[in-house]
Design a protein around this motif. Structure first.
Motif, mmCIF file in Angstrom:
data_model
loop_
_atom_site.group_PDB
_atom_site.id
_atom_site.type_symbol
_atom_site.label_atom_id
_atom_site.label_comp_id
_atom_site.label_asym_id
_atom_site.label_seq_id
_atom_site.Cartn_x
_atom_site.Cartn_y
_atom_site.Cartn_z
ATOM 1 N N GLY A 196 18.111 -7.722 -11.451
ATOM 2 C CA GLY A 196 17.975 -7.127 -12.702
ATOM 3 C C GLY A 196 16.536 -6.606 -13.141
ATOM 4 O O GLY A 196 16.529 -5.516 -13.945
ATOM 5 N N SER A 197 15.683 -7.179 -12.744
ATOM 6 C CA SER A 197 14.232 -6.649 -13.025
ATOM 7 C C SER A 197 13.282 -6.865 -11.840
ATOM 8 O O SER A 197 11.980 -6.918 -12.087
ATOM 9 C CB SER A 197 13.778 -7.611 -14.343
ATOM 10 O OG SER A 197 13.834 -8.888 -13.960
ATOM 11 N N LEU A 198 13.595 -6.478 -10.743
ATOM 12 C CA LEU A 198 12.748 -6.714 -9.561
ATOM 13 C C LEU A 198 11.883 -5.590 -9.388
ATOM 14 O O LEU A 198 11.960 -4.450 -9.858
ATOM 15 C CB LEU A 198 13.440 -6.695 -8.315
ATOM 16 C CG LEU A 198 14.333 -8.046 -7.924
ATOM 17 C CD1 LEU A 198 14.997 -7.798 -6.362
ATOM 18 C CD2 LEU A 198 13.254 -9.167 -7.949
ATOM 19 N N GLY A 199 10.698 -5.924 -9.111
ATOM 20 C CA GLY A 199 9.354 -4.914 -8.871
ATOM 21 C C GLY A 199 8.681 -5.648 -7.522
ATOM 22 O O GLY A 199 8.973 -7.013 -7.406
ATOM 23 N N PRO A 200 7.726 -5.171 -7.132
ATOM 24 C CA PRO A 200 6.893 -5.504 -6.078
ATOM 25 C C PRO A 200 6.222 -7.021 -6.617
ATOM 26 O O PRO A 200 6.206 -8.013 -5.747
ATOM 27 C CB PRO A 200 5.858 -4.645 -5.664
ATOM 28 C CG PRO A 200 5.974 -3.632 -6.846
ATOM 29 C CD PRO A 200 7.288 -3.725 -7.549
ATOM 30 N N GLU A 201 5.801 -7.166 -7.724
ATOM 31 C CA GLU A 201 5.301 -8.039 -8.116
ATOM 32 C C GLU A 201 5.999 -9.425 -8.387
ATOM 33 O O GLU A 201 5.694 -10.596 -8.538
ATOM 34 C CB GLU A 201 4.507 -8.055 -9.507
ATOM 35 C CG GLU A 201 5.297 -7.893 -10.546
ATOM 36 C CD GLU A 201 5.831 -6.242 -10.787
ATOM 37 O OE1 GLU A 201 6.946 -6.049 -11.346
ATOM 38 O OE2 GLU A 201 5.237 -5.450 -9.688
ATOM 39 N N SER A 202 7.473 -9.193 -8.191
ATOM 40 C CA SER A 202 8.531 -10.282 -8.674
ATOM 41 C C SER A 202 8.585 -11.385 -7.067
ATOM 42 O O SER A 202 8.950 -12.340 -7.462
ATOM 43 C CB SER A 202 9.867 -9.772 -8.452
ATOM 44 O OG SER A 202 9.801 -8.845 -9.607
ATOM 45 N N PHE A 203 8.017 -10.661 -6.175
ATOM 46 C CA PHE A 203 7.858 -11.471 -4.809
ATOM 47 C C PHE A 203 6.698 -12.228 -4.548
ATOM 48 O O PHE A 203 5.614 -11.530 -4.647
ATOM 49 C CB PHE A 203 8.205 -10.549 -3.585
ATOM 50 C CG PHE A 203 9.495 -9.854 -3.910
ATOM 51 C CD1 PHE A 203 10.523 -10.393 -3.404
ATOM 52 C CD2 PHE A 203 9.561 -8.593 -4.437
ATOM 53 C CE1 PHE A 203 12.069 -9.763 -3.648
ATOM 54 C CE2 PHE A 203 10.994 -7.856 -4.406
ATOM 55 C CZ PHE A 203 11.971 -8.461 -4.095
ATOM 56 N N LEU A 204 6.803 -13.379 -4.376
ATOM 57 C CA LEU A 204 5.546 -14.107 -4.086
ATOM 58 C C LEU A 204 5.458 -14.161 -2.565
ATOM 59 O O LEU A 204 6.379 -14.993 -1.801
ATOM 60 C CB LEU A 204 5.435 -15.626 -4.728
ATOM 61 C CG LEU A 204 5.534 -15.643 -6.097
ATOM 62 C CD1 LEU A 204 5.544 -17.003 -6.709
ATOM 63 C CD2 LEU A 204 4.260 -15.093 -6.783
ATOM 64 N N VAL A 205 4.290 -13.774 -1.777
ATOM 65 C CA VAL A 205 4.325 -13.449 -0.580
ATOM 66 C C VAL A 205 3.102 -14.197 0.181
ATOM 67 O O VAL A 205 2.015 -14.518 -0.358
ATOM 68 C CB VAL A 205 4.219 -12.198 -0.051
ATOM 69 C CG1 VAL A 205 5.576 -11.443 -0.510
ATOM 70 C CG2 VAL A 205 3.008 -11.564 -0.345
ATOM 71 N N ILE A 206 3.337 -14.881 1.270
ATOM 72 C CA ILE A 206 2.352 -15.187 2.231
ATOM 73 C C ILE A 206 2.268 -14.738 3.446
ATOM 74 O O ILE A 206 3.461 -14.773 4.027
ATOM 75 C CB ILE A 206 2.315 -17.017 2.486
ATOM 76 C CG1 ILE A 206 2.199 -17.592 0.863
ATOM 77 C CG2 ILE A 206 1.374 -17.515 3.446
ATOM 78 C CD1 ILE A 206 2.065 -19.255 1.269
ATOM 79 N N ASP A 207 1.327 -14.103 3.975
ATOM 80 C CA ASP A 207 1.285 -13.092 5.133
ATOM 81 C C ASP A 207 2.795 -12.166 4.999
ATOM 82 O O ASP A 207 2.679 -11.345 4.193
ATOM 83 C CB ASP A 207 1.519 -14.019 6.387
ATOM 84 C CG ASP A 207 0.210 -14.774 6.415
ATOM 85 O OD1 ASP A 207 -0.919 -14.431 6.089
ATOM 86 O OD2 ASP A 207 0.457 -16.024 7.141
ATOM 87 N N ASP A 208 3.463 -12.118 5.704
ATOM 88 C CA ASP A 208 4.826 -11.205 5.905
ATOM 89 C C ASP A 208 5.960 -12.071 5.486
ATOM 90 O O ASP A 208 6.846 -11.197 5.508
ATOM 91 C CB ASP A 208 4.777 -10.638 7.217
ATOM 92 C CG ASP A 208 5.285 -11.773 8.281
ATOM 93 O OD1 ASP A 208 5.133 -12.936 7.787
ATOM 94 O OD2 ASP A 208 5.373 -11.241 9.308
ATOM 95 N N GLN A 209 5.796 -13.173 4.666
ATOM 96 C CA GLN A 209 6.899 -13.523 4.246
ATOM 97 C C GLN A 209 7.049 -14.116 2.858
ATOM 98 O O GLN A 209 6.131 -14.151 2.008
ATOM 99 C CB GLN A 209 7.090 -15.147 4.888
ATOM 100 C CG GLN A 209 7.369 -14.925 6.450
ATOM 101 C CD GLN A 209 8.609 -14.305 6.890
ATOM 102 O OE1 GLN A 209 9.508 -14.681 6.174
ATOM 103 N NE2 GLN A 209 8.480 -13.470 7.802
#
Length: 353
Positions: A196-209
């Protein structure tokens, strides 16, 4: 005044019994400053995140987030290919509280991570599909909101009507939105569990995961397009295409054919939401900003007539016919719900797309 990471470390010691903290560092955020936050390191090498809301809106958001995290039980989390924070403890500070979570490694993603080969696009698409594949009982059993397709369509229609009542939205956009909102085929979808409130900053990434997903305060059963509309801000359409392709491939059921059209509609209505925030708060700078974005959006859609929001491939209503229909539609009052900086950021990117 922002609280130091040393102060937050002391709060973590109070919040988690037996925590042997040997170090701390500030935890930066990619969003507007709504929380004082830090990472603390235990003698064991384990790390915790500490967050203190800086105002009442942030405090309310944190409370909703905690309710959602409790709904996402250990069994539910085994269905997800990423980590979700666990609440470890709380400690009072002034009139609010510090909340301690386990720390998830990774950096907040940005739109630059949505791209081609070697980007996090595939992992992001799979992560969103996993959320949407959860049983809806996860939400309903926790007493969180569940909305039907017709309720969601009505809510979007009310938002458009309120924006129209402001007299500040170009008629071309009102026509475009009205055609989509009156198109029954667009709203024939199966509601799913959504963040309900996703944006790119919602995802914590390392490399491509994708390693983790943050911000669950709007967890509900709703339109899956709500978790995908931010992709309209991607610099290149093929970048969003890759996320959608990974998403559709990972779903356990056929993807909704009208998903992308509704996602685009939500993206455009986010600018209307920003406008109404300015109207309600009587902030002329916000109003002017939103009007500028709406004007830019009008130019964009006029130059892209091959991509309407409606699904009807038959006879299209003339602009004057839609305007007459709008004139016959009773418009509600001008009150609106306040929106935060994230909505403005999404809206700004959409207008520039």
């Amino acid at each position: 005044m922002a609280r130091s990471h040393l102060t937050l470390a002391a709060l973590a010691t109070s919040a988690v019994a037996g925590a042997d903290i040997v170090g701390s560092r500030p935890l930066s955020s990619s969003t507007t400053h709504r929380f004082d936050s830090a990472v603390v390191t235990l003698r064991s090498g384990e790390e915790y995140a500490v967050r203190v809301p800086v105002n009442s809106d942030a405090e309310a958001e944190q409370s909703r987030d905690l309710v959602a995290l409790r709904a996402l039980t250990a069994g539910v989390r085994t269905r997800l290919p990423f980590h979700i924070p666990d609440q470890l403890g709380q400690a009072p500070i002034g009139e609010t509280r510090a909340v301690v979570y386990d720390f998830i490694q990774g950096r907040p993603a940005s739109l630059a991570d949505v791209g081609g080969e070697g980007s996090a696009s595939d992992s992001i698409g799979r992560a969103i599909a996993a959320i949407h594949s959860l049983p809806t009982s996860v939400v309903s059993d926790a007493g969180l909101p569940s909305h039907t397709a017709s309720q969601i369509a009505l809510s979007s229609r009310k938002l458009s009507d309120r924006a129209a009542a402001s007299g500040r939205v170009p008629k071309e956009l009102l026509t475009r939105w009205s055609l989509a909102l009156e198109d029954s085929a667009l709203w024939q979808f199966q509601p799913t569990v959504v963040n309900g409130s996703l944006g790119p900053e919602s995802f914590l990434v390392i490399d491509d995961q994708v390693m983790g997903v943050l911000g669950w305060q709007e967890l509900k059963v709703g339109d899956p397009a709500l978790d995908l509309f931010w992709l309209n801000s991607a610099a290149r359409s093929e970048s969003a295409d890759r996320v959608f392709a990974a998403y559709e491939h990972a779903l356990a059921r056929p993807a909704d054919r009208q998903l992308r059209k509704r996602a685009r509609l939500y993206a455009e209505l986010e600018i209307a939401r920003w406008l109404l925030h300015g109207v309600d708060s009587r902030d002329e700078s916000i109003i002017a900003d939103a009007e500028g974005m709406l004007d830019a959006l009008r130019t964009t859609v006029q130059n892209d007539l091959l991509n309407p929001l409606s699904t009807d491939t038959g006879q299209i209503m003339a602009v004057e016919d839609v305007e007459a229909m709008l004139d016959r539609t009773p418009l509600p009052g001008r009150s609106t719900t306040s929106v935060g900086g994230e909505s403005k950021a999404h809206a700004n990117r959409i207008a520039e797309d």
